[in-house]
Write a protein that holds these residues in place. Sequence first.
Motif, PDB file in Angstrom:
ATOM      1  N   TYR A 232       1.492  -0.953   0.123  1.00  0.00           N
ATOM      2  CA  TYR A 232       0.166   0.137   0.150  1.00  0.00           C
ATOM      3  C   TYR A 232       1.093   0.954   0.078  1.00  0.00           C
ATOM      4  O   TYR A 232      -0.261   2.704   0.245  1.00  0.00           O
ATOM      5  CB  TYR A 232      -1.096   0.394   1.495  1.00  0.00           C
ATOM      6  CG  TYR A 232      -2.135  -0.877   1.027  1.00  0.00           C
ATOM      7  CD1 TYR A 232      -2.809  -1.308   0.545  1.00  0.00           C
ATOM      8  CD2 TYR A 232      -2.142  -1.795   2.162  1.00  0.00           C
ATOM      9  CE1 TYR A 232      -3.482  -2.107   0.395  1.00  0.00           C
ATOM     10  CE2 TYR A 232      -2.854  -3.127   2.393  1.00  0.00           C
ATOM     11  CZ  TYR A 232      -3.535  -2.994   1.575  1.00  0.00           C
ATOM     12  OH  TYR A 232      -4.363  -4.540   0.944  1.00  0.00           O
ATOM     13  N   GLY A 233       1.986   1.560   0.305  1.00  0.00           N
ATOM     14  CA  GLY A 233       2.769   2.552  -0.024  1.00  0.00           C
ATOM     15  C   GLY A 233       2.861   2.617   1.137  1.00  0.00           C
ATOM     16  O   GLY A 233       3.608   3.958   2.036  1.00  0.00           O
ATOM     17  N   THR A 234       2.416   2.522   2.382  1.00  0.00           N
ATOM     18  CA  THR A 234       2.557   2.830   4.284  1.00  0.00           C
ATOM     19  C   THR A 234       3.732   2.909   4.481  1.00  0.00           C
ATOM     20  O   THR A 234       4.399   1.541   4.176  1.00  0.00           O
ATOM     21  CB  THR A 234       1.320   2.344   4.734  1.00  0.00           C
ATOM     22  OG1 THR A 234       1.165   1.127   4.641  1.00  0.00           O
ATOM     23  CG2 THR A 234      -0.160   3.089   3.759  1.00  0.00           C
ATOM     24  N   ASP A 272       1.408   7.688   3.934  1.00  0.00           N
ATOM     25  CA  ASP A 272       0.894   6.923   3.085  1.00  0.00           C
ATOM     26  C   ASP A 272       1.329   7.827   2.146  1.00  0.00           C
ATOM     27  O   ASP A 272       1.848   9.580   2.123  1.00  0.00           O
ATOM     28  CB  ASP A 272      -0.730   6.853   3.212  1.00  0.00           C
ATOM     29  CG  ASP A 272      -1.350   5.838   2.181  1.00  0.00           C
ATOM     30  OD1 ASP A 272      -0.855   5.711   1.616  1.00  0.00           O
ATOM     31  OD2 ASP A 272      -2.390   6.294   2.627  1.00  0.00           O
ATOM     32  N   ASP A 273       1.340   7.101   0.755  1.00  0.00           N
ATOM     33  CA  ASP A 273       1.773   7.748  -0.255  1.00  0.00           C
ATOM     34  C   ASP A 273       1.240   8.436  -1.726  1.00  0.00           C
ATOM     35  O   ASP A 273       1.010   8.399  -2.691  1.00  0.00           O
ATOM     36  CB  ASP A 273       2.700   6.719  -0.958  1.00  0.00           C
ATOM     37  CG  ASP A 273       2.049   5.644  -1.854  1.00  0.00           C
ATOM     38  OD1 ASP A 273       0.372   5.462  -1.417  1.00  0.00           O
ATOM     39  OD2 ASP A 273       1.891   4.924  -2.749  1.00  0.00           O
ATOM     40  N   SER A 275      -1.701   7.486  -2.480  1.00  0.00           N
ATOM     41  CA  SER A 275      -2.738   6.730  -3.553  1.00  0.00           C
ATOM     42  C   SER A 275      -3.314   5.589  -2.882  1.00  0.00           C
ATOM     43  O   SER A 275      -2.490   5.230  -2.061  1.00  0.00           O
ATOM     44  CB  SER A 275      -1.344   6.281  -4.156  1.00  0.00           C
ATOM     45  OG  SER A 275      -1.741   5.227  -5.216  1.00  0.00           O
ATOM     46  N   ASN A 276      -4.360   5.190  -3.755  1.00  0.00           N
ATOM     47  CA  ASN A 276      -5.189   3.779  -3.107  1.00  0.00           C
ATOM     48  C   ASN A 276      -4.702   3.073  -3.999  1.00  0.00           C
ATOM     49  O   ASN A 276      -4.951   1.460  -3.432  1.00  0.00           O
ATOM     50  CB  ASN A 276      -6.784   3.903  -2.964  1.00  0.00           C
ATOM     51  CG  ASN A 276      -7.030   4.448  -1.811  1.00  0.00           C
ATOM     52  OD1 ASN A 276      -6.636   4.544  -0.623  1.00  0.00           O
ATOM     53  ND2 ASN A 276      -7.889   5.155  -2.652  1.00  0.00           N
TER      54      ASN A 276
HETATM   55 CA   LIG Z   1      -1.437   4.205  -0.304  1.00  0.00          CA
END
Ligand SMILES: [Ca+2]
Length: 678
Positions: A232-234, A272-273, A275-276
């Motif tokens: 998730y880029g988290t 978080d980045d 983005s979903n």
């Molecule tokens: Ca994300």
Amino acid sequence: MTASPAATTADRNVLDRSDDTSGVINHNGNDAIVLTNAEGNTQDTVDGLGTGNADTSADAAPGETPPDTPDNNGDDMDLPPVELISTIQGSTMSSERVGDEVSVEAIVTLDARDGLDGFFLQEEDADNDGDDTTSEGIFVYLPDDSSVADFTVGDRMRLTGTVEQYQGKTELTDVRSLDVTARDQPLPTLTELDLPIEDKSTLSARESMLVRITGEDGTPLAVTDTHELGRYGTTTLSSGGRLAQYTEINAPDQAGYQQWLDQIESRSILLDDASNAQNPERILFGRGGEPLSADNTLRGGDTLASATGVLDFAHQQWRVQSDQGLDFQPANPRPEQPDAQALEDAPLKVASFNVLNYFETLDRSGHQITTPEGTEHSPRGANSEQELARQQDKLVSAIIDSDADIVGLMELANDGYGDDSSIAGLVEALNARGGAQWDYITPRDDSGNVVSPGSDAIAVGLIYQGDSVTPAGNAAVNTSGAFATGNRTPMLQTFQDNGSGETFSIAVNHFKSKGSVINGEEATGDGQGNNNPTRVEAAKQLSAWIGTDPTGSGDSDVLIIGDLNSYAMEDPITTLQNEGYTLLDKDYSYSHDGQWGSLDHALASESMSDQVTGVTTWHINADEPTVLDYNTEYKSSEQVNALYSDGPFRASDHDPIIIGIDPSSKAQQSAGFQGRLK
Ligand SMILES: [Ca+2]
Ligand SMILES: [Ca+2]
Ligand SMILES: [Ca+2]
Ligand SMILES: [Ca+2]
């Protein structure tokens, strides 16, 4: 996010208003109009851009009437007047304006149209209402921006939309009349916050605003969880260092555990980045503001001076959204070698290493593994030849670089001891790398028949360097009682030190996990997780079994090693301590939910503890992001290469523990086995 409802009408409105063939432009003679064609490309700009007009009091010259309150003079009578975002947000978590159509004019602080189907707006500093209980920011849902003017961070934008409360966040949807009214505006001042935040619901007063979050009193934040960095880029950040597992440092206790969970929640924040997207191609958060790669990791314990971005509430969790890398510092460097100083020039080293499902039978549909007693299981671990080669290379690097003479392994395929077995394959790969020659232990009965280490899909195992030690007699396994199901069968082997001629025994263990519940042993809420009674029983029966001298060694020198699935202060460990064993390790080996502790342990019998020179946990795995492991699924072909190295880092999810021993260092020859252990 799936989708906010009812965006289609808005899309049509935006399209109508920005399509120059429609002839509908809402030009009130004061604000800028950006004309776009059907493809959304800017065709013309009509007055006002970048001149700082048309906003609320912020932009009015002294004595001048704020020009945009209200501004529905002229040809846009259908648009509601511009109002402050703070009046829409109010001082409640959920806006009291839901369903109202409103107009706002504010600065774009984060453009997340690609990742979140929208962007964040925040009032100019001068339009801040000075009330700390009302947010100045808002998310604008814009799933289809194909017909609106180009815009970017720092643009001032005027738009009309409908207030919605979507999964806890106040948004504007059904956007129409979206105009850029000024370019390159200063961003609103960051709001400074520091953790811990005892009641995170108070963050609604900062929802969708630019923030800078630090640890307590401005101290740096620590990276405490990278488990979902790849997916998730988290990453989760914490104040006051990384978050410990409660029972790593506290005796089990229900009230204390609940307090601890509350406390660590207040100490942490998700980054978080913006983005979903799942499995993003570019994993933003590596060290030094650069994306993650095999060579540019982000380790647990690395630090960040402050987390800067937009404070967002999404997926039921407060988070800081940033579409830029942040300057993570390598506060926790990669240890290329185990800490030699801690081991104090030990003549022999024993390692305990959970290798996370080493199965040479690839995990593919239709494949089965067969235990020595004939039970069949679906395989685990690597899915392809490529994954297996990558997994094997990393494990071989870790085992060789550990410089251990004996390694107790957990989570090997329980597929026997033949030439095609997984343990034989691992040893073959170790020997193929050159250097020392390795061999593995095959448990046998007195008649020389192979003894099955239980019927589980996984088993413990023992490998060793024949130049250093020689097995003395057969290995013993215990498949009865507490080890019949749940807990894996322990294996006990006596070795002779080739240097000193002294003997000692290694008991390798893998107690039942805290995962799936067996025997109705749900967690009681004291921090020990599921199945604690099963692990306590394993500890008791292990001690009793070792006390019977199953290898007939006549020697009380025993090291208990393995993944006991118990943190340092939990009942199974105290049980073994009460049986006379000394807990040697004092460091984390694993992280779960961003909390750190040691599931893996080394305990020495009384006579053995005199021969231990030192112990170290080699942090090659738990600190490293999951996405740097051998797996290839959910990775682009570029990522399959860029996120992989054949070095030891993220060879598994558990860190190996390495115990230095000097079998010749006994103050006196140990007495016979009897009487030394309870
Ligand atoms: Ca994300
Ligand atoms: Ca404004
Ligand atoms: Ca406010
Ligand atoms: Ca895989």
